[in-house]
Design a protein around this motif. Sequence first.
Motif, mmCIF file in Angstrom:
data_model
loop_
_atom_site.group_PDB
_atom_site.id
_atom_site.type_symbol
_atom_site.label_atom_id
_atom_site.label_comp_id
_atom_site.label_asym_id
_atom_site.label_seq_id
_atom_site.Cartn_x
_atom_site.Cartn_y
_atom_site.Cartn_z
ATOM 1 N N VAL A 53 -5.200 -4.646 -1.271
ATOM 2 C CA VAL A 53 -4.299 -5.650 -0.705
ATOM 3 C C VAL A 53 -5.016 -6.271 0.483
ATOM 4 C CG1 VAL A 53 -2.024 -6.121 0.243
ATOM 5 C CG2 VAL A 53 -2.323 -4.240 -1.364
ATOM 6 N N LYS A 62 0.835 -1.205 0.000
ATOM 7 C CA LYS A 62 0.000 0.000 0.000
ATOM 8 C C LYS A 62 0.871 1.257 0.000
ATOM 9 C CE LYS A 62 -3.340 2.666 2.635
ATOM 10 N NZ LYS A 62 -4.089 2.856 3.878
ATOM 11 N N TRP A 75 -3.787 2.416 -3.641
ATOM 12 C CA TRP A 75 -4.225 1.099 -3.196
ATOM 13 C C TRP A 75 -4.839 1.183 -1.799
ATOM 14 C CZ3 TRP A 75 -0.516 -3.493 -4.680
ATOM 15 C CH2 TRP A 75 -0.311 -3.477 -6.076
ATOM 16 N N ASN A 85 2.121 2.156 -3.392
ATOM 17 C CA ASN A 85 1.081 2.420 -4.393
ATOM 18 C C ASN A 85 0.009 3.299 -3.731
ATOM 19 O OD1 ASN A 85 1.764 0.314 -6.748
ATOM 20 N ND2 ASN A 85 2.067 -0.706 -4.779
ATOM 21 N N ARG A 91 -10.306 0.460 -7.751
ATOM 22 C CA ARG A 91 -9.142 0.399 -6.865
ATOM 23 C C ARG A 91 -8.541 -1.010 -6.817
ATOM 24 N NH1 ARG A 91 -9.812 4.884 -3.333
ATOM 25 N NH2 ARG A 91 -7.691 4.526 -2.579
ATOM 26 N N THR A 92 -7.272 -1.068 -6.469
ATOM 27 C CA THR A 92 -6.603 -2.315 -6.110
ATOM 28 C C THR A 92 -6.601 -2.431 -4.595
ATOM 29 O OG1 THR A 92 -5.180 -2.402 -8.062
ATOM 30 C CG2 THR A 92 -4.402 -3.556 -6.095
#
Length: 227
Positions: free
Chosen positions: A92, A54, A60, A57, A89-90
């Motif tokens: 994690v 995170k 994220w 990025n 969004r990505t």
Amino acid sequence: MRPTFTGIGRLSPPPDVAVVVDVMRAFTVAAWAFRLGAERIVFAETLDEALELKGRNADWLAFQDGPPVEGFDLANSPARLRDMDVAGRTIVQKTTAGTTGALAAGDARLLLCASFAVAGATAELLRARRPEAVTFVVTGDGGRAEEDLACAQYIAELAIAGHADPAPYLGRARRSDGAARLAEGVRRGDAGIDADDAEVCLAADAFPFAMAAAWEHGRLVLRPVRH
């Protein structure tokens, strides 16, 4: 299709086709994230790795289980996720059971992650692929979580017979230790649990997509798959 039901610790050698099940709550969270428009979910092995990803990025988000942890955006609550903007969004994700199980089964040729929310779509994908054998990975409680086993058996019946009544399976999940722990967490006022989490997790066949994981640039990445 020949189903086998097992725990995370009994995945050697890697199965050819695996369905990793975490009902309460990791893969219900994942299903809702995709329903709300998230692009992908990257599985992390540790909390530190999740925060590092995170941090590298800026756009994220990071989700974990247990009590809220500084730096994470959600503590694995599907009910609370419904109010978040995750479109495009990505995410994690690091959890004790679900993401750990997915990483353990990461070398499967076809790796699906499931909860009741995507059970029907997961079964449809299996029917389309027609594998000879499928290993269902029960991730909770050391492979003994009744809610995960019930969901796995529901998917297996749907995939083999083409139809199944979800009510008996949902009843088992509702009476499970996992559901009882969520209810106790609500009574205690645990910060990482919402009063609606259990019911959100027990909504069967809510979404028309399955969730498939594959390695991308050295990371195991989950994406929605529509058959």
